[in-house]
Design a protein around this motif. Structure first.
Motif, PDB file in Angstrom:
ATOM      1  N   MET A  39       0.695  -1.203  -0.204  1.00 43.09           N
ATOM      2  CA  MET A  39       0.230   0.127  -0.056  1.00 43.09           C
ATOM      3  C   MET A  39       0.693   1.216   0.103  1.00 43.09           C
ATOM      4  O   MET A  39       0.436   2.396  -0.681  1.00 43.09           O
ATOM      5  CB  MET A  39      -0.810  -0.141   1.112  1.00 43.09           C
ATOM      6  CG  MET A  39      -2.094  -1.282   1.216  1.00 43.09           C
ATOM      7  SD  MET A  39      -2.945  -1.304  -0.390  1.00 43.09           S
ATOM      8  CE  MET A  39      -3.789   0.337  -0.485  1.00 43.09           C
ATOM      9  N   MET A  40       2.106   1.048   0.432  1.00 39.52           N
ATOM     10  CA  MET A  40       2.893   2.447   0.596  1.00 39.52           C
ATOM     11  C   MET A  40       3.441   2.295  -0.971  1.00 39.52           C
ATOM     12  O   MET A  40       3.707   3.647  -1.319  1.00 39.52           O
ATOM     13  CB  MET A  40       4.049   2.111   1.577  1.00 39.52           C
ATOM     14  CG  MET A  40       5.022   3.365   1.658  1.00 39.52           C
ATOM     15  SD  MET A  40       4.023   4.525   2.614  1.00 39.52           S
ATOM     16  CE  MET A  40       5.071   6.175   1.866  1.00 39.52           C
ATOM     17  N   VAL A  41       3.747   1.385  -1.633  1.00 38.76           N
ATOM     18  CA  VAL A  41       4.077   1.583  -2.893  1.00 38.76           C
ATOM     19  C   VAL A  41       2.926   2.344  -3.940  1.00 38.76           C
ATOM     20  O   VAL A  41       3.448   3.099  -4.621  1.00 38.76           O
ATOM     21  CB  VAL A  41       4.331   0.100  -3.694  1.00 38.76           C
ATOM     22  CG1 VAL A  41       4.576   0.095  -5.099  1.00 38.76           C
ATOM     23  CG2 VAL A  41       5.595  -0.641  -3.060  1.00 38.76           C
ATOM     24  N   ALA A 193      -6.819   7.636  -1.374  1.00 38.98           N
ATOM     25  CA  ALA A 193      -7.293   6.417  -0.866  1.00 38.98           C
ATOM     26  C   ALA A 193      -6.146   5.647  -0.268  1.00 38.98           C
ATOM     27  O   ALA A 193      -6.007   5.224   0.950  1.00 38.98           O
ATOM     28  CB  ALA A 193      -8.119   5.317  -1.459  1.00 38.98           C
ATOM     29  N   SER A 194      -5.169   5.480  -1.048  1.00 35.02           N
ATOM     30  CA  SER A 194      -3.826   4.935  -0.556  1.00 35.02           C
ATOM     31  C   SER A 194      -2.846   5.742   0.371  1.00 35.02           C
ATOM     32  O   SER A 194      -2.601   4.929   1.509  1.00 35.02           O
ATOM     33  CB  SER A 194      -3.062   4.806  -1.918  1.00 35.02           C
ATOM     34  OG  SER A 194      -3.297   4.194  -2.776  1.00 35.02           O
ATOM     35  N   LEU A 195      -3.017   7.135   0.429  1.00 30.41           N
ATOM     36  CA  LEU A 195      -2.551   7.573   1.626  1.00 30.41           C
ATOM     37  C   LEU A 195      -3.166   7.607   2.755  1.00 30.41           C
ATOM     38  O   LEU A 195      -2.620   7.465   4.043  1.00 30.41           O
ATOM     39  CB  LEU A 195      -2.421   9.223   1.225  1.00 30.41           C
ATOM     40  CG  LEU A 195      -1.335   9.542   0.099  1.00 30.41           C
ATOM     41  CD1 LEU A 195      -1.664  10.946  -0.534  1.00 30.41           C
ATOM     42  CD2 LEU A 195       0.182   9.377   0.717  1.00 30.41           C
ATOM     43  N   ILE A 196      -4.541   7.587   2.669  1.00 36.27           N
ATOM     44  CA  ILE A 196      -5.364   7.443   3.941  1.00 36.27           C
ATOM     45  C   ILE A 196      -5.092   6.094   4.539  1.00 36.27           C
ATOM     46  O   ILE A 196      -4.923   6.234   5.711  1.00 36.27           O
ATOM     47  CB  ILE A 196      -6.837   7.478   3.508  1.00 36.27           C
ATOM     48  CG1 ILE A 196      -7.095   9.218   3.404  1.00 36.27           C
ATOM     49  CG2 ILE A 196      -7.755   7.108   4.802  1.00 36.27           C
ATOM     50  CD1 ILE A 196      -8.455   9.307   2.825  1.00 36.27           C
ATOM     51  N   TYR A 197      -4.937   5.166   3.816  1.00 31.97           N
ATOM     52  CA  TYR A 197      -4.591   3.857   4.398  1.00 31.97           C
ATOM     53  C   TYR A 197      -3.649   3.806   5.042  1.00 31.97           C
ATOM     54  O   TYR A 197      -3.338   3.247   6.223  1.00 31.97           O
ATOM     55  CB  TYR A 197      -4.689   2.892   3.471  1.00 31.97           C
ATOM     56  CG  TYR A 197      -4.442   1.378   3.602  1.00 31.97           C
ATOM     57  CD1 TYR A 197      -5.757   0.527   4.175  1.00 31.97           C
ATOM     58  CD2 TYR A 197      -3.269   0.780   3.714  1.00 31.97           C
ATOM     59  CE1 TYR A 197      -5.600  -0.682   4.497  1.00 31.97           C
ATOM     60  CE2 TYR A 197      -3.064  -0.435   4.241  1.00 31.97           C
ATOM     61  CZ  TYR A 197      -4.358  -1.159   4.568  1.00 31.97           C
ATOM     62  OH  TYR A 197      -4.022  -2.488   5.189  1.00 31.97           O
ATOM     63  N   VAL A 198      -2.616   4.044   4.464  1.00 34.74           N
ATOM     64  CA  VAL A 198      -1.079   4.033   5.056  1.00 34.74           C
ATOM     65  C   VAL A 198      -0.835   4.806   6.292  1.00 34.74           C
ATOM     66  O   VAL A 198      -0.238   4.404   7.295  1.00 34.74           O
ATOM     67  CB  VAL A 198       0.007   4.324   4.050  1.00 34.74           C
ATOM     68  CG1 VAL A 198       0.049   3.395   2.760  1.00 34.74           C
ATOM     69  CG2 VAL A 198       0.058   5.800   3.727  1.00 34.74           C
ATOM     70  N   ILE A 199      -1.572   5.931   6.357  1.00 32.37           N
ATOM     71  CA  ILE A 199      -1.532   6.823   7.636  1.00 32.37           C
ATOM     72  C   ILE A 199      -2.237   6.070   8.683  1.00 32.37           C
ATOM     73  O   ILE A 199      -1.764   6.162   9.586  1.00 32.37           O
ATOM     74  CB  ILE A 199      -2.344   8.177   7.312  1.00 32.37           C
ATOM     75  CG1 ILE A 199      -1.368   9.047   6.234  1.00 32.37           C
ATOM     76  CG2 ILE A 199      -2.458   8.841   8.590  1.00 32.37           C
ATOM     77  CD1 ILE A 199      -2.112  10.337   5.754  1.00 32.37           C
ATOM     78  N   PHE A 200      -3.564   5.585   8.327  1.00 31.41           N
ATOM     79  CA  PHE A 200      -4.267   5.002   9.490  1.00 31.41           C
ATOM     80  C   PHE A 200      -3.735   3.501   9.847  1.00 31.41           C
ATOM     81  O   PHE A 200      -3.809   3.026  11.197  1.00 31.41           O
ATOM     82  CB  PHE A 200      -5.777   4.912   9.136  1.00 31.41           C
ATOM     83  CG  PHE A 200      -6.496   6.252   9.384  1.00 31.41           C
ATOM     84  CD1 PHE A 200      -6.583   6.609  10.389  1.00 31.41           C
ATOM     85  CD2 PHE A 200      -6.574   7.204   8.375  1.00 31.41           C
ATOM     86  CE1 PHE A 200      -7.327   7.952  10.945  1.00 31.41           C
ATOM     87  CE2 PHE A 200      -7.265   8.424   8.502  1.00 31.41           C
ATOM     88  CZ  PHE A 200      -7.612   8.909   9.881  1.00 31.41           C
ATOM     89  N   SER A 201      -3.194   2.947   8.985  1.00 28.63           N
ATOM     90  CA  SER A 201      -2.505   1.519   9.150  1.00 28.63           C
ATOM     91  C   SER A 201      -1.314   1.549   9.789  1.00 28.63           C
ATOM     92  O   SER A 201      -0.766   0.794  10.324  1.00 28.63           O
ATOM     93  CB  SER A 201      -2.622   0.825   8.093  1.00 28.63           C
ATOM     94  OG  SER A 201      -1.358   1.175   7.113  1.00 28.63           O
ATOM     95  N   GLY A 202      -0.573   2.790   9.864  1.00 25.08           N
ATOM     96  CA  GLY A 202       0.624   2.999  10.761  1.00 25.08           C
ATOM     97  C   GLY A 202       1.804   2.456   9.449  1.00 25.08           C
ATOM     98  O   GLY A 202       2.956   2.826  10.019  1.00 25.08           O
TER      99      GLY A 202
END
Length: 304
Positions: A39-41, A193-202
């Motif tokens: 997801m960071m990729v 959406a990818s940025l929100i995911y990586v932020i909230f998933s740590g």
């Protein structure tokens, strides 16, 4: 060679380059997820692609309507979901194998369109679906140990289905909205959406190896933005049959580069499965019209 033929040849060359770049994208993705999370990729890839697209096509976003924004977000949802399934699935599957399984999306499109628009697929679509199923069976089965359908195979086929949904949604919405605006919006939705995911998933991090950054940025700049731009321009100057055949070579190049650069190994049965899937893709995309046209031209030459 006259100017029209030369332009058509250059357009075909451009589409061949697109197929090569998309093929290398499977290798770049494999290398990138070795340095950070999938997801960071995606966050890096689509942020890079969106920022460049936003700058280049900014005038297409002036005064966009709520309907266009909504349509772009719906398309973006399918794009995000498809790439998430593909990138996560790549952790569990060979890049070359994934290239061919992903290519099955073109066979799925007519059947999804059938469900949405009640437009029944033709006999070539049904034949392509049968060929595709045969190819998937060969590609995912180890005949010494039996059927070996793993998580990577499942996620990749899910990604193929989602890509097919993405293609259908683009076809539906692009008729009433500016396709360039839709493209920029869907890239922005996927990046957000990818940025929100990586932020909230740590998972958000900059502690990525130089190789990881290089591969992720390559995906954003070349495999996403420039490939889309080159495809859009080139398809204005060549036939849809040429475009379909050339771009379907993405799966072939993906496998070739994965073998050369990643050391992937294909069994004979897997190789046969790849060839069968490719035949299914060609059947769905072209309906073998180029063979009929060639036969017709030969018949005319014989008469003359």
């Amino acid at each position: 060679m006259d100017k029209t033929k030369k332009t058509g040849l250059m357009a075909d060359l451009g589409l061949l380059i697109v197929a090569v770049v998309w093929g290398t994208g499977f290798v770049a993705s494999k290398n990138a997820i070795a340095a950070t999370t999938p997801m960071m990729v995606m966050a890096i890839r689509f942020t890079v692609a969106f920022l460049i697209a936003f700058i280049v096509f900014f005038k297409h976003l002036k005064g966009i309507s709520k309907d266009t924004l909504k349509a772009g977000c719906i398309i973006g949802f399918f794009l995000f979901a498809a790439f998430a399934a593909q990138t996560i699935g790549l952790q569990f599957i060979q890049a070359g194998k994934q290239a061919f399984l992903t290519a099955t999306n073109v066979v799925m499109v007519p059947f999804i369109f059938w469900a949405v628009k009640k437009h029944r697929p033709d006999r070539y679509n049904f034949a392509a679906a049968f060929i595709m199923l045969l190819g998937i069976t060969l590609l995912t089965t180890d005949f010494s140990t039996g059927f070996s359908f793993g998580a990577g195979d499942g996620l990749t086929l899910l990604c193929a289905f989602l890509f097919a949904c993405h293609i259908v949604s683009v076809g539906v919405f692009s008729k009433d909205h500016d396709p360039i605006a839709l493209t920029v919006i869907q890239l922005g939705f996927t990046a957000l959406a990818s940025l929100i995911y990586v932020i909230f998933s740590g998972e958000l991090t900059t502690a990525i190896t130089p190789s990881g950054w290089l591969n992720a940025v390559y995906l954003g700049l070349f495999s996403t933005f420039l490939a889309f731009l080159l495809q859009t321009v080139a398809q204005k100057y060549t036939s849809s049959t040429h475009a379909a055949i050339l771009m379907s070579l993405e799966s072939v190049f993906g496998s070739i580069f994965s073998i050369i650069l990643l050391g992937d190994r294909f069994t004979l049965m897997m190789a046969i499965g790849c060839v069968v899937i490719f035949l299914g893709v060609i059947t769905a995309e072209t309906k073998w019209s180029f063979l009929r046209h060639s036969a017709a031209e030969n018949g005319k030459n014989c008469e003359n």
